[in-house]
Design an enzyme around this catalytic site. Structure first.
Site, PDB file in Angstrom:
ATOM      1  N   GLN A  95      39.758  31.390  38.287  1.00  0.00           N
ATOM      2  CA  GLN A  95      40.841  31.652  38.916  1.00  0.00           C
ATOM      3  C   GLN A  95      42.056  31.408  38.525  1.00  0.00           C
ATOM      4  O   GLN A  95      42.826  30.607  38.659  1.00  0.00           O
ATOM      5  CB  GLN A  95      40.372  31.886  40.517  1.00  0.00           C
ATOM      6  CG  GLN A  95      41.649  33.277  40.919  1.00  0.00           C
ATOM      7  CD  GLN A  95      41.616  33.680  42.656  1.00  0.00           C
ATOM      8  OE1 GLN A  95      40.527  32.652  43.160  1.00  0.00           O
ATOM      9  NE2 GLN A  95      42.195  34.555  43.545  1.00  0.00           N
ATOM     10  N   HIS A 101      40.921  39.771  43.123  1.00  0.00           N
ATOM     11  CA  HIS A 101      40.414  40.874  41.994  1.00  0.00           C
ATOM     12  C   HIS A 101      39.596  40.925  41.666  1.00  0.00           C
ATOM     13  O   HIS A 101      38.357  40.050  41.054  1.00  0.00           O
ATOM     14  CB  HIS A 101      42.073  40.756  41.120  1.00  0.00           C
ATOM     15  CG  HIS A 101      41.412  39.701  40.457  1.00  0.00           C
ATOM     16  ND1 HIS A 101      42.308  38.549  40.717  1.00  0.00           N
ATOM     17  CD2 HIS A 101      41.391  39.533  39.516  1.00  0.00           C
ATOM     18  CE1 HIS A 101      42.570  37.147  39.947  1.00  0.00           C
ATOM     19  NE2 HIS A 101      41.563  37.879  39.058  1.00  0.00           N
ATOM     20  N   HIS A 103      38.081  42.251  37.813  1.00  0.00           N
ATOM     21  CA  HIS A 103      37.579  42.258  36.425  1.00  0.00           C
ATOM     22  C   HIS A 103      36.261  43.780  35.914  1.00  0.00           C
ATOM     23  O   HIS A 103      35.501  43.605  36.515  1.00  0.00           O
ATOM     24  CB  HIS A 103      37.940  41.865  35.073  1.00  0.00           C
ATOM     25  CG  HIS A 103      38.225  40.469  35.609  1.00  0.00           C
ATOM     26  ND1 HIS A 103      39.905  40.259  34.503  1.00  0.00           N
ATOM     27  CD2 HIS A 103      38.685  39.638  36.333  1.00  0.00           C
ATOM     28  CE1 HIS A 103      40.729  39.620  34.909  1.00  0.00           C
ATOM     29  NE2 HIS A 103      39.660  38.763  35.995  1.00  0.00           N
TER      30      HIS A 103
END
Length: 138
Positions: A95, A101, A103
């Site tokens: 990270q 988040h 991907h």
């Protein structure tokens, strides 16, 4: 890192430019500036959360649903052969931006050179069983 220092919070707020792909009440999706393949994008919760261990269940569900929707979309629109959904939680897990988040990485058979970050090899069955027993929630 405070929210005011978070690049993804800046993107969500519109203070940092991005190529927006999708937005709803809880999520914001935009193109990755260092793409692993054509169509690589990121899905973030609009509310700042450091990582997978801290994200509220409602935001995680929203990010997952948006990720799935966009995975279908990139496969259909870009004629991708598959898609990876990847989250990294913590520095040891790669990270680099500490705002949760996901991907969405389209994959193209014979057209991209991405590889797994490890080589899958069979493990020790007894060690696997012992660890599984330690991790069992029931």
């Amino acid at each position: 890192m405070s929210q005011s220092d978070c690049v993804f919070c800046g993107i969500v707020a519109g203070a940092i430019p991005s190529t927006r792909v999708f937005e709803d009440e809880r999520t914001y999706a935009f193109m990755d500036l260092a793409p692993a393949s054509e169509g690589h994008l990121l899905v973030v919760p609009k509310a700042h959360t450091k990582n997978l261990l801290e994200i509220p269940a409602e935001d995680l569900a929203a990010v997952a649903a948006t990720g799935q929707r966009l995975a279908r979309h990139v496969v259909e629109t870009l004629d991708a052969d598959g898609v990876n959904l990847i989250n990294s939680c913590g520095e040891a897990a790669w990270q680099t931006v500490f705002h949760f988040h996901l991907h969405v990485i389209p994959r193209y058979a014979g057209r991209d050179d991405l590889t797994l970050p490890w080589v899958p090899t069979p493990g020790d069955p007894e060690a696997i069983k012992a660890t599984g027993e330690r991790l069992a929630l029931v």
